[in-house]
Design a protein around this motif. Structure first.
Motif, PDB file in Angstrom:
ATOM      1  N   THR A 230       0.830  -1.205   0.000  1.00 38.91           N
ATOM      2  CA  THR A 230       0.000   0.000   0.000  1.00 38.91           C
ATOM      3  C   THR A 230       0.862   1.251   0.000  1.00 38.91           C
ATOM      4  OG1 THR A 230      -0.106   0.169   2.414  1.00 38.91           O
ATOM      5  CG2 THR A 230      -1.747  -1.235   1.344  1.00 38.91           C
ATOM      6  N   SER A 231       0.331   2.318  -0.569  1.00 35.80           N
ATOM      7  CA  SER A 231       1.082   3.577  -0.589  1.00 35.80           C
ATOM      8  C   SER A 231       1.208   4.156   0.809  1.00 35.80           C
ATOM      9  CB  SER A 231       0.395   4.584  -1.519  1.00 35.80           C
ATOM     10  OG  SER A 231      -0.896   4.928  -1.039  1.00 35.80           O
ATOM     11  N   GLY A 232       0.139   4.077   1.597  1.00 35.39           N
ATOM     12  CA  GLY A 232       0.200   4.577   2.967  1.00 35.39           C
ATOM     13  C   GLY A 232       1.194   3.801   3.800  1.00 35.39           C
ATOM     14  N   GLY A 233       1.218   2.481   3.613  1.00 38.08           N
ATOM     15  CA  GLY A 233       2.161   1.646   4.351  1.00 38.08           C
ATOM     16  C   GLY A 233       3.596   1.979   4.007  1.00 38.08           C
ATOM     17  N   LYS A 234       3.871   2.129   2.717  1.00 36.76           N
ATOM     18  CA  LYS A 234       5.235   2.467   2.297  1.00 36.76           C
ATOM     19  C   LYS A 234       5.624   3.871   2.757  1.00 36.76           C
ATOM     20  CE  LYS A 234       4.410   0.770  -1.946  1.00 36.76           C
ATOM     21  NZ  LYS A 234       4.579   0.368  -3.357  1.00 36.76           N
ATOM     22  N   ALA A 235       4.650   4.785   2.768  1.00 37.73           N
ATOM     23  CA  ALA A 235       4.926   6.148   3.223  1.00 37.73           C
ATOM     24  C   ALA A 235       5.358   6.152   4.690  1.00 37.73           C
ATOM     25  CB  ALA A 235       3.689   7.020   3.041  1.00 37.73           C
ATOM     26  N   MET A 236       4.772   5.271   5.504  1.00 38.64           N
ATOM     27  CA  MET A 236       5.151   5.200   6.919  1.00 38.64           C
ATOM     28  C   MET A 236       6.418   4.377   7.127  1.00 38.64           C
ATOM     29  SD  MET A 236       1.456   4.908   8.882  1.00 38.64           S
ATOM     30  CE  MET A 236       0.599   3.896   7.662  1.00 38.64           C
ATOM     31  N   LEU A 237       6.555   3.266   6.401  1.00 43.55           N
ATOM     32  CA  LEU A 237       7.748   2.430   6.528  1.00 43.55           C
ATOM     33  C   LEU A 237       9.020   3.204   6.184  1.00 43.55           C
ATOM     34  CD1 LEU A 237       6.566  -0.945   4.919  1.00 43.55           C
ATOM     35  CD2 LEU A 237       7.173  -0.570   7.317  1.00 43.55           C
ATOM     36  N   ALA A 238       8.913   4.135   5.255  1.00 47.07           N
ATOM     37  CA  ALA A 238      10.086   4.890   4.802  1.00 47.07           C
ATOM     38  C   ALA A 238      10.721   5.701   5.916  1.00 47.07           C
ATOM     39  CB  ALA A 238       9.700   5.812   3.651  1.00 47.07           C
ATOM     40  N   PHE A 239       9.954   5.997   6.967  1.00 48.21           N
ATOM     41  CA  PHE A 239      10.466   6.841   8.046  1.00 48.21           C
ATOM     42  C   PHE A 239      10.589   6.090   9.369  1.00 48.21           C
ATOM     43  CE2 PHE A 239       8.757   9.591   4.805  1.00 48.21           C
ATOM     44  CZ  PHE A 239       9.753  10.547   4.685  1.00 48.21           C
ATOM     45  N   GLN A 240      10.641   4.748   9.283  1.00 53.84           N
ATOM     46  CA  GLN A 240      10.903   3.934  10.467  1.00 53.84           C
ATOM     47  C   GLN A 240      12.406   3.716  10.602  1.00 53.84           C
ATOM     48  OE1 GLN A 240       8.222   3.269  12.464  1.00 53.84           O
ATOM     49  NE2 GLN A 240       7.195   4.495  10.887  1.00 53.84           N
ATOM     50  N   SER A 241      12.818   3.182  11.735  1.00 48.90           N
ATOM     51  CA  SER A 241      14.236   2.945  11.974  1.00 48.90           C
ATOM     52  C   SER A 241      14.770   1.839  11.060  1.00 48.90           C
ATOM     53  CB  SER A 241      14.458   2.517  13.437  1.00 48.90           C
ATOM     54  OG  SER A 241      13.892   1.240  13.665  1.00 48.90           O
ATOM     55  N   GLU A 242      16.078   1.806  10.891  1.00 50.29           N
ATOM     56  CA  GLU A 242      16.706   0.782  10.058  1.00 50.29           C
ATOM     57  C   GLU A 242      16.421  -0.608  10.604  1.00 50.29           C
ATOM     58  OE1 GLU A 242      21.210  -0.423   8.527  1.00 50.29           O
ATOM     59  OE2 GLU A 242      20.794   1.619   9.215  1.00 50.29           O
ATOM     60  N   GLU A 243      16.421  -0.723  11.934  1.00 51.49           N
ATOM     61  CA  GLU A 243      16.136  -2.024  12.559  1.00 51.49           C
ATOM     62  C   GLU A 243      14.707  -2.476  12.248  1.00 51.49           C
ATOM     63  OE1 GLU A 243      19.397  -0.096  14.898  1.00 51.49           O
ATOM     64  OE2 GLU A 243      17.477   0.540  14.036  1.00 51.49           O
ATOM     65  N   TYR A 244      13.783  -1.537  12.295  1.00 47.12           N
ATOM     66  CA  TYR A 244      12.382  -1.843  11.999  1.00 47.12           C
ATOM     67  C   TYR A 244      12.249  -2.350  10.560  1.00 47.12           C
ATOM     68  CZ  TYR A 244       7.278  -1.180  11.968  1.00 47.12           C
ATOM     69  OH  TYR A 244       5.912  -1.384  11.884  1.00 47.12           O
ATOM     70  N   VAL A 245      12.867  -1.645   9.624  1.00 49.27           N
ATOM     71  CA  VAL A 245      12.781  -2.030   8.211  1.00 49.27           C
ATOM     72  C   VAL A 245      13.451  -3.383   7.973  1.00 49.27           C
ATOM     73  CG1 VAL A 245      13.450  -1.407   5.851  1.00 49.27           C
ATOM     74  CG2 VAL A 245      12.624   0.358   7.422  1.00 49.27           C
ATOM     75  N   ASP A 246      14.571  -3.631   8.649  1.00 53.67           N
ATOM     76  CA  ASP A 246      15.253  -4.929   8.516  1.00 53.67           C
ATOM     77  C   ASP A 246      14.330  -6.066   8.954  1.00 53.67           C
ATOM     78  OD1 ASP A 246      17.562  -3.803   7.564  1.00 53.67           O
ATOM     79  OD2 ASP A 246      18.610  -3.818   9.489  1.00 53.67           O
ATOM     80  N   GLU A 247      13.686  -5.879  10.092  1.00 49.75           N
ATOM     81  CA  GLU A 247      12.764  -6.909  10.596  1.00 49.75           C
ATOM     82  C   GLU A 247      11.590  -7.082   9.647  1.00 49.75           C
ATOM     83  OE1 GLU A 247       9.310  -8.633  12.292  1.00 49.75           O
ATOM     84  OE2 GLU A 247       9.447  -6.495  11.855  1.00 49.75           O
ATOM     85  N   TYR A 248      11.096  -5.965   9.123  1.00 50.13           N
ATOM     86  CA  TYR A 248       9.953  -6.021   8.217  1.00 50.13           C
ATOM     87  C   TYR A 248      10.310  -6.782   6.940  1.00 50.13           C
ATOM     88  CZ  TYR A 248       5.630  -4.703   5.981  1.00 50.13           C
ATOM     89  OH  TYR A 248       4.399  -4.771   5.384  1.00 50.13           O
TER      90      TYR A 248
END
Length: 254
Positions: free
Chosen positions: A139-157
Motif C-alpha cells: 500500500t502507498s500509505g504503508g510504504k509512506a510510513m515504513l520509509a520513516f521507520q528505523s533501520e532495525e524496523y525495516v530490517d525486521e519487516y
C-alpha cells in the motif's frame, strides 16, 4: 484472579500512566526511579508492553514511547482518535478537490490499519473499509510510513516479508525492491501503490508526522488507474500538501 496477576496488571498500568503527557519518553532507569520498583520488574513489564506494541523503543536513544496499539486502543475507547478528528476536515477537502477516495491509516504490526475514509461519489471507487487491515508493503500509505521507520524496523519487516505471497501480479515480493521504494519515498515525500493490492487501482500516499517527528499515520488517495494516471502530478501535489497540513495540526514543525 490471583493476587500476583492483579499486582502485575497494576504495575503495567503504572508504567503506562507515566506516558500520559504528550511526547513523553522514558528510559528504563528513569521509570525505575519514578515508580520505585526493582529494575527487573520494570524491564519485564516494559518488554511485554513493547512486544504487544503498547510501547515502542527508540533504537538509538534506547528510550521508550507510546506505541501504535495504544493509540488504536484509545481510538476504540473514544470512538475516534485525535488524529482522526483533526484529519477529517482536510480529508474531506482533499476528496472534494481530487474527486477520489481518501484514506487515513496507521501502522499496526506488519499491516496498515484504516482509521478513516472519505468516499468519492464518482463511479469505480476504492474498496477499503475503516477498521480493516492490509499489508503495509503493498500500500502507498504503508510504504509512506515504513520509509520513516528505523533501520532495525525495516530490517525486521523485510525479513518477515520474505514469507508473504503477492496479492496481485504487481505486488512487490523482493525486500530489496521495497528498500529502493522507501528511499524514493524519503526523497520525494510520497509513495505509490500501482495495482499492488488491487489490480487496476492506483494509490498515492504521504506520511503524517507528529510533534516528536514520528511518522504516526499516512493519508492516501485511491482511484482507478486511468483517472489517477491522467491527474498524477496534480494528485501528488495535493496529497503532499494535505499530509503537511495534518502534520502541522499535530504539532509537527520542520
Amino acid at each position: 484472579m490471583a493476587k500476583e496477576q492483579v499486582s502485575s496488571i497494576m504495575r503495567a498500568l503504572q508504567i503506562l500512566e507515566c506516558f500520559m503527557d504528550s511526547g513523553t519518553e522514558w528510559t528504563l532507569k528513569a521509570l525505575v526511579e519514578r515508580l520505585d520498583l526493582p529494575t527487573t520488574t520494570v524491564f519485564r513489564q516494559i518488554s511485554t508492553l513493547v512486544e504487544r506494541q503498547y510501547l515502542e523503543q527508540d533504537p538509538i536513544r534506547k528510550s521508550y514511547r507510546v506505541g501504535p496499539r495504544l493509540y488504536l486502543l484509545s481510538s476504540a475507547i473514544l470512538g475516534h482518535s485525535d488524529i482522526r478528528s483533526l484529519a477529517r476536515p482536510e480529508m474531506e477537502r482533499l476528496s472534494d478537490v481530487v474527486q477520489e477516495t481518501v484514506n487515513l491509516s496507521a501502522l499496526l504490526e506488519h499491516d496498515i490499519f484504516y482509521l478513516d475514509k472519505v468516499e468519492t461519489h464518482r463511479s469505480v471507487v476504492c474498496n477499503t473499509r475503516v477498521g480493516s487491515r492490509a499489508p503495509a508493503y503493498a500500500t502507498s500509505g504503508g510504504k509512506a510510513m515504513l520509509a520513516f521507520q528505523s533501520e532495525e524496523y525495516v530490517d525486521e519487516y523485510c525479513q518477515w516479508m520474505l514469507d508473504q505471497k503477492p496479492m496481485t501480479d504487481s505486488t512487490l515480493t523482493d525486500p530489496e525492491q521495497l528498500r529502493d521504494e522507501l528511499v524514493k519515498t524519503r526523497l520525494n515525500g510520497y509513495a505509490m501503490d500501482n495495482g499492488e493490492i488491487e489490480t487496476g487501482l492506483i494509490c498515492i500516499g504521504a506520511p503524517i508526522f507528529d510533534m516528536t517527528c514520528r511518522a504516526r499515520a499516512a493519508v492516501s488517495i485511491a482511484g482507478p488507474s486511468y483517472r489517477m494516471q491522467a491527474d498524477q502530478a496534480f494528485i501528488t501535489r495535493e496529497i503532499k500538501k494535505s499530509a503537511e497540513q495534518i502534520s502541522e495540526l499535530l504539532g509537527y514543525r520542520k
